[in-house]
Design an enzyme around this catalytic site. Structure first.
Site, short mmCIF file in Angstrom:
data_model
loop_
_atom_site.label_atom_id
_atom_site.label_comp_id
_atom_site.label_asym_id
_atom_site.label_seq_id
_atom_site.Cartn_x
_atom_site.Cartn_y
_atom_site.Cartn_z
N LYS A 168 37.73 46.33 47.82
CA LYS A 168 37.69 44.98 48.41
C LYS A 168 37.39 45.16 49.90
O LYS A 168 38.28 45.05 50.76
CB LYS A 168 39.03 44.28 48.15
CG LYS A 168 38.98 42.78 48.31
CD LYS A 168 40.24 42.16 47.74
CE LYS A 168 40.48 40.76 48.28
NZ LYS A 168 39.44 39.79 47.99
N1 PMP Z 1 36.11 38.84 42.86
C1 PMP Z 1 36.06 38.78 44.20
C2 PMP Z 1 34.78 39.08 44.88
C3 PMP Z 1 37.20 38.41 44.94
O1 PMP Z 1 37.15 38.34 46.27
C4 PMP Z 1 38.39 38.10 44.25
C5 PMP Z 1 39.61 37.66 45.02
N2 PMP Z 1 40.39 38.73 45.41
C6 PMP Z 1 38.40 38.18 42.85
C7 PMP Z 1 37.24 38.55 42.19
C8 PMP Z 1 39.65 37.92 42.07
O2 PMP Z 1 40.58 38.97 42.28
P1 PMP Z 1 42.14 38.71 42.23
O3 PMP Z 1 42.41 38.03 40.95
O4 PMP Z 1 42.73 40.07 42.30
O5 PMP Z 1 42.49 37.87 43.40
#
Ligand code: PMP
Length: 321
Positions: free
Chosen positions: A161
Site C-alpha cells: 500500500k
Molecule cells: N484497494 C485499494 C487500492 C485500497 O486503497 C483499499 C483500501 N485500503 C482497498 C482495496 C481495500 O482494502 P481494505 O479492505 O484493507 O481497506
C-alpha cells in the site's frame, strides 16, 4: 482540528505523541517528492449501545503495513504488538465518541534529493480523525470504467500500500467524478476487472460470490477477507477468487465494493449498465448488515477482530482531562 476547546487530536510522529499542530514535516521530505511511503487506514467504529470504540482488525492492518514497509525499504522500529498498543493509547487520549479513521504512515523522512530507497532516514506517523460515511452505501454507486488502467504488479508491487501508487487511484477517482459518476472501476492492463480507486470488487452470480484474485493487480483487502469469511461462515457461500471480465460484471446479478473506508457498498450501475435490478441486491444487503454489526463488536464470534479502546475523558494539551 479541535474538540472541546482542547488541541486534538493527539498524533504520533518522530517517536513521540504530540498535538497535531506539532506533527509537521519539512518541504524537503523525501516521501513528499517521490511518494516513498506506505500507509494504512484503520477504522474505529463507535458502538453507542456499549459506548465503546472498536478498532477493527488492527493487527492485520499493522501486519500489512510492515509487509508494505519491507517492500519499500522503510524500517519500522515497533513490532505489530507495539504499534497496536500505541494506537490504543493514542485513541484513548483523543477520546473520540464516534467513528474515526486512523492513518499510520511509514515514510522516507530524510531531507535529501535523489530517487532511491536506500540511505534515506525513515519515520512512522499515526494520526486520526472523526470519519463518517465515505461512499453512499444506501443508494449504491454508479461506476465508470476508468481510462486509467490499474498499476500492474510488475510496475509497483500491488500488495504494497505505497503512497506513490495512489496517483493512479486519484486520477481514476477524479475522472469518474468529473464525468458525474461516484467511483471508478479499474481494469488490469489486460482489460480484466481489478478494483475501485480504494476498494475491492465482488460480484454475485447465481447466488455465488466472485472477486478478482490477488494476481489481478489488487490490494489484497482486509475487508475483502472479512467479507469472504462471513459469507462462508454465516451464509454458507464460498467466494471464487478469479479473473472477471467486464462483460461478466455487466451481466452480474449484484455487485459491491469493499474497503476499510467504504465498508460494503453496493454498485448499482457500471458504464450506465444497471447491475441486476439496478438496486442494491439481497446478498449485498445481508453482507452490509452482518458487516455493520461485527465491526461494532455486536457479533460475539467476531469480537476478537475488535479492539475496544478504554475511554476516559479526552486528554487536553496540558495533559489533564
Ligand atoms: N484497494 C485499494 C487500492 C485500497 O486503497 C483499499 C483500501 N485500503 C482497498 C482495496 C481495500 O482494502 P481494505 O479492505 O484493507 O481497506
Amino acid at each position: 482540528m479541535t474538540t472541546n476547546g482542547a488541541a486534538l487530536p493527539w498524533t504520533f510522529i518522530r517517536g513521540q505523541i504530540r498535538p497535531l499542530e506539532e506533527a509537521r514535516i519539512p518541504i524537503t521530505t523525501h516521501a513528499l517528492s517521490y511518494g516513498t511511503g506506505c500507509f494504512e487506514g484503520i477504522r474505529g467504529n463507535w458502538n453507542p449501545a456499549t459506548a465503546q470504540l472498536n478498532l477493527f482488525r488492527m493487527r492485520e492492518h499493522y501486519a500489512r503495513l510492515k509487509a508494505s514497509a519491507c517492500v519499500l525499504h522503510v524500517e519500522i522500529a515497533q513490532s505489530v504488538d507495539e504499534l497496536c498498543d500505541l494506537t490504543v493509547e493514542l485513541a484513548a487520549r483523543n477520546g473520540f465518541r464516534g467513528d474515526v479513521y486512523i492513518r499510520p504512515i511509514a515514510y522516507k523522512a530524510g531531507e535529501v534529493i535523489g530517487v532511491r530507497l536506500h540511505d534515506v532516514a525513515d519515520d512512522l506517523a499515526i494520526f486520526m480523525a472523526p470519519f463518517a460515511e465515505y461512499l453512499d452505501a444506501q443508494h449504491g454507486l454508479r461506476c465508470r470504467t476508468s481510462s486509467w488502467r490499474r498499476v500492474p504488479n510488475s510496475v509497483i508491487p500491488a500488495r504494497a500500500k505505497a503512497t506513490g501508487k495512489y496517483v493512479n487511484s486519484a486520477l481514476a477517482k477524479t475522472e469518474a467524478w468529473a464525468l458525474g459518476f461516484d467511483e471508478a472501476m479499474m481494469l488490469t492492463t489486460e482489460g480484466m476487472v481489478s478494483e475501485g480507486s480504494a476498494e475491492n470488487v465482488f460480484i454475485v452470480r447465481d447466488g455465488r460470490l466472485a472477486t478478482p484474485s490477488a494476481t489481478e493487480d489488487i490490494l489484497v483487502g482486509i475487508t475483502r477477507d472479512t467479507v469472504m469469511e462471513i459469507a462462508r461462515e454465516e451464509l454458507g457461500i464460498a467466494t471464487a477468487e478469479r479473473a472477471i471480465s467486464l462483460a461478466e460484471l455487466y451481466e452480474a446479478d449484484e455487485c459491491f465494493m469493499t474497503g476499510t473506508a467504504a465498508h460494503v457498498t453496493p454498485v448499482v450501475e457500471v458504464d450506465q449498465v444497471p447491475i441486476g435490478t439496478g438496486r442494491p441486491g439481497p446478498l449485498t444487503c445481508q453482507l452490509i448488515d452482518l458487516y455493520g454489526q461485527l465491526i461494532r463488536g455486536e457479533i460475539p464470534r467476531y469480537r476478537t477482530w475488535c479492539t475496544a479502546v478504554p475511554l476516559g475523558e479526552p486528554v487536553t494539551r496540558s495533559g489533564h482531562p
